[in-house]
Write a protein that holds these residues in place. Sequence first.
Motif, PDB file in Angstrom:
ATOM      1  N   ASN A  40      -2.738  82.080  23.797  1.00  0.00           N
ATOM      2  CA  ASN A  40      -3.198  82.815  22.615  1.00  0.00           C
ATOM      3  C   ASN A  40      -3.075  81.984  21.342  1.00  0.00           C
ATOM      4  O   ASN A  40      -3.152  82.531  20.240  1.00  0.00           O
ATOM      5  CB  ASN A  40      -2.403  84.115  22.471  1.00  0.00           C
ATOM      6  CG  ASN A  40      -2.645  85.057  23.632  1.00  0.00           C
ATOM      7  OD1 ASN A  40      -3.782  85.257  24.048  1.00  0.00           O
ATOM      8  ND2 ASN A  40      -1.584  85.625  24.173  1.00  0.00           N
ATOM      9  N   PHE A  41      -2.857  80.688  21.503  1.00  0.00           N
ATOM     10  CA  PHE A  41      -2.707  79.748  20.396  1.00  0.00           C
ATOM     11  C   PHE A  41      -1.490  80.051  19.522  1.00  0.00           C
ATOM     12  O   PHE A  41      -1.482  79.755  18.325  1.00  0.00           O
ATOM     13  CB  PHE A  41      -3.982  79.696  19.539  1.00  0.00           C
ATOM     14  CG  PHE A  41      -5.138  79.053  20.255  1.00  0.00           C
ATOM     15  CD1 PHE A  41      -5.292  77.676  20.251  1.00  0.00           C
ATOM     16  CD2 PHE A  41      -6.043  79.829  20.970  1.00  0.00           C
ATOM     17  CE1 PHE A  41      -6.353  77.085  20.940  1.00  0.00           C
ATOM     18  CE2 PHE A  41      -7.102  79.242  21.655  1.00  0.00           C
ATOM     19  CZ  PHE A  41      -7.255  77.861  21.637  1.00  0.00           C
ATOM     20  N   ASN A  42      -0.467  80.628  20.134  1.00  0.00           N
ATOM     21  CA  ASN A  42       0.805  80.788  19.445  1.00  0.00           C
ATOM     22  C   ASN A  42       1.537  79.451  19.456  1.00  0.00           C
ATOM     23  O   ASN A  42       1.573  78.768  20.481  1.00  0.00           O
ATOM     24  CB  ASN A  42       1.681  81.846  20.132  1.00  0.00           C
ATOM     25  CG  ASN A  42       1.127  83.234  19.980  1.00  0.00           C
ATOM     26  OD1 ASN A  42       0.820  83.669  18.868  1.00  0.00           O
ATOM     27  ND2 ASN A  42       0.999  83.953  21.080  1.00  0.00           N
ATOM     28  N   ALA A  43       2.111  79.071  18.322  1.00  0.00           N
ATOM     29  CA  ALA A  43       2.837  77.800  18.226  1.00  0.00           C
ATOM     30  C   ALA A  43       4.160  77.895  18.969  1.00  0.00           C
ATOM     31  O   ALA A  43       4.873  78.899  18.894  1.00  0.00           O
ATOM     32  CB  ALA A  43       3.091  77.465  16.756  1.00  0.00           C
ATOM     33  N   LYS A  44       4.497  76.819  19.688  1.00  0.00           N
ATOM     34  CA  LYS A  44       5.753  76.740  20.431  1.00  0.00           C
ATOM     35  C   LYS A  44       6.417  75.393  20.139  1.00  0.00           C
ATOM     36  O   LYS A  44       5.874  74.341  20.485  1.00  0.00           O
ATOM     37  CB  LYS A  44       5.485  76.842  21.944  1.00  0.00           C
ATOM     38  CG  LYS A  44       4.718  78.081  22.379  1.00  0.00           C
ATOM     39  CD  LYS A  44       5.626  79.255  22.563  1.00  0.00           C
ATOM     40  CE  LYS A  44       4.874  80.442  23.165  1.00  0.00           C
ATOM     41  NZ  LYS A  44       5.763  81.591  23.428  1.00  0.00           N
ATOM     42  N   LEU A  45       7.569  75.424  19.479  1.00  0.00           N
ATOM     43  CA  LEU A  45       8.304  74.184  19.256  1.00  0.00           C
ATOM     44  C   LEU A  45       8.843  73.683  20.588  1.00  0.00           C
ATOM     45  O   LEU A  45       9.406  74.452  21.364  1.00  0.00           O
ATOM     46  CB  LEU A  45       9.470  74.401  18.289  1.00  0.00           C
ATOM     47  CG  LEU A  45       9.155  74.794  16.855  1.00  0.00           C
ATOM     48  CD1 LEU A  45      10.416  74.696  16.008  1.00  0.00           C
ATOM     49  CD2 LEU A  45       8.057  73.947  16.264  1.00  0.00           C
ATOM     50  N   SER A  46       8.679  72.385  20.836  1.00  0.00           N
ATOM     51  CA  SER A  46       9.117  71.840  22.122  1.00  0.00           C
ATOM     52  C   SER A  46      10.210  70.791  21.997  1.00  0.00           C
ATOM     53  O   SER A  46      10.866  70.470  22.980  1.00  0.00           O
ATOM     54  CB  SER A  46       7.923  71.211  22.866  1.00  0.00           C
ATOM     55  OG  SER A  46       7.470  70.044  22.201  1.00  0.00           O
ATOM     56  N   ASP A  47      10.406  70.247  20.804  1.00  0.00           N
ATOM     57  CA  ASP A  47      11.385  69.176  20.639  1.00  0.00           C
ATOM     58  C   ASP A  47      12.653  69.715  20.002  1.00  0.00           C
ATOM     59  O   ASP A  47      12.857  69.640  18.787  1.00  0.00           O
ATOM     60  CB  ASP A  47      10.802  68.049  19.794  1.00  0.00           C
ATOM     61  CG  ASP A  47      11.661  66.793  19.844  1.00  0.00           C
ATOM     62  OD1 ASP A  47      12.708  66.827  20.510  1.00  0.00           O
ATOM     63  OD2 ASP A  47      11.301  65.796  19.218  1.00  0.00           O
ATOM     64  N   ILE A  48      13.501  70.299  20.833  1.00  0.00           N
ATOM     65  CA  ILE A  48      14.745  70.911  20.369  1.00  0.00           C
ATOM     66  C   ILE A  48      15.887  70.311  21.163  1.00  0.00           C
ATOM     67  O   ILE A  48      15.829  70.221  22.380  1.00  0.00           O
ATOM     68  CB  ILE A  48      14.721  72.441  20.578  1.00  0.00           C
ATOM     69  CG1 ILE A  48      13.501  73.039  19.884  1.00  0.00           C
ATOM     70  CG2 ILE A  48      16.001  73.085  20.077  1.00  0.00           C
ATOM     71  CD1 ILE A  48      13.153  74.413  20.358  1.00  0.00           C
ATOM     72  N   GLY A  49      16.925  69.882  20.485  1.00  0.00           N
ATOM     73  CA  GLY A  49      18.091  69.313  21.147  1.00  0.00           C
ATOM     74  C   GLY A  49      19.344  69.990  20.660  1.00  0.00           C
ATOM     75  O   GLY A  49      19.317  70.862  19.791  1.00  0.00           O
ATOM     76  N   VAL A  50      20.469  69.599  21.209  1.00  0.00           N
ATOM     77  CA  VAL A  50      21.748  70.163  20.796  1.00  0.00           C
ATOM     78  C   VAL A  50      22.735  69.034  20.598  1.00  0.00           C
ATOM     79  O   VAL A  50      22.631  67.975  21.197  1.00  0.00           O
ATOM     80  CB  VAL A  50      22.303  71.156  21.836  1.00  0.00           C
ATOM     81  CG1 VAL A  50      21.399  72.355  21.954  1.00  0.00           C
ATOM     82  CG2 VAL A  50      22.484  70.489  23.186  1.00  0.00           C
ATOM     83  N   LEU A  51      23.727  69.296  19.749  1.00  0.00           N
ATOM     84  CA  LEU A  51      24.788  68.326  19.539  1.00  0.00           C
ATOM     85  C   LEU A  51      25.737  68.315  20.716  1.00  0.00           C
ATOM     86  O   LEU A  51      26.067  69.360  21.267  1.00  0.00           O
ATOM     87  CB  LEU A  51      25.581  68.675  18.273  1.00  0.00           C
ATOM     88  CG  LEU A  51      24.913  68.389  16.938  1.00  0.00           C
ATOM     89  CD1 LEU A  51      25.766  68.960  15.829  1.00  0.00           C
ATOM     90  CD2 LEU A  51      24.709  66.914  16.736  1.00  0.00           C
TER      91      LEU A  51
END
Length: 300
Positions: free
Chosen positions: A173-184
């Motif tokens: 549906n062309f919803n934006a999805k962040l894909s570059d997420i990391g954790v400390l």
Amino acid sequence: MDLPIRKFSFHLLAWLHRSRRRRLSFIKRYAYKDIKKATDGFHRIVYSTSHGAAYKAKFRDGGIVLVKEITEINQEKEEFYRKVQLLGRLHHRHLLALRGFSFGHKRLLVFDNVENGSLKEHLNDPLRTPLNWRTRLQIAAGVVAALEYLLLFNDPPIYHVSINSSNIMLDENFNAKLSDIGVLTSAGDSEAMPHTSCSKDCMNQECSNLIYQLGVLILELVTGQSSENGDADLVQWIQESRFRNSIHNMIDPDLGNTYDNRELRSLLAVAKLCIASRGKPTFSVLQIFRYFQKKVEIPQ
């Protein structure tokens, strides 16, 4: 304390201890050979950095997912599992959900579907149907909503984010999805690519860099121009004192006359504020988000 209560407390603590030691009970482990085949031998690259690459994978059942390779040096197995668990607990409609992982020849994270690929593809590929104005507004709003969730509604806000058109995925549906997420990590190192982390009151250099990335992304949505080879031209344009006189020369030709002029100027006002925050932040992350929500009304 009564004996029955003490026994109950002992068994409860023992159960909690065992539960915490169970690894990845709710996240699927994929066979390395299956991922290799689904990515055509790791040749379907979506984006790549010095820390690893992300691949488009298509499995036998027709499912399309994003696979990220983790190449962090000296990454211990237990530390990798801990990161998988933390990422698996993140749930938001504008985050690419973690489906599973693979630990073998490569350390891989398997994320949710990416039916419509990356935002960059839709902005730069002439064979793709251009994104209309409403969709672009919704993408910008989705990115802001995801950042708000990561930075303001996680305690502690330890998640690291990178924002650019290459790693923003679009669902069916062309919803934006962040894909570059990391954790400390516990040692303070980061798994993510170019990143920042902050809290809602953060006004330091790291947070200003994140807000700056958001501003550049908005400029990409408006102009259709890529910042891949440097964002100097886009940033210089919006910093000019007379930039408003050249707005209609800079807007993406694919939009034609379908955009709303008031909404366009409001979105650019947000971008200008984000760009100005780099190096000398005068607004908190929360203020930036609230300003966006006030200026940009997303059409239903």
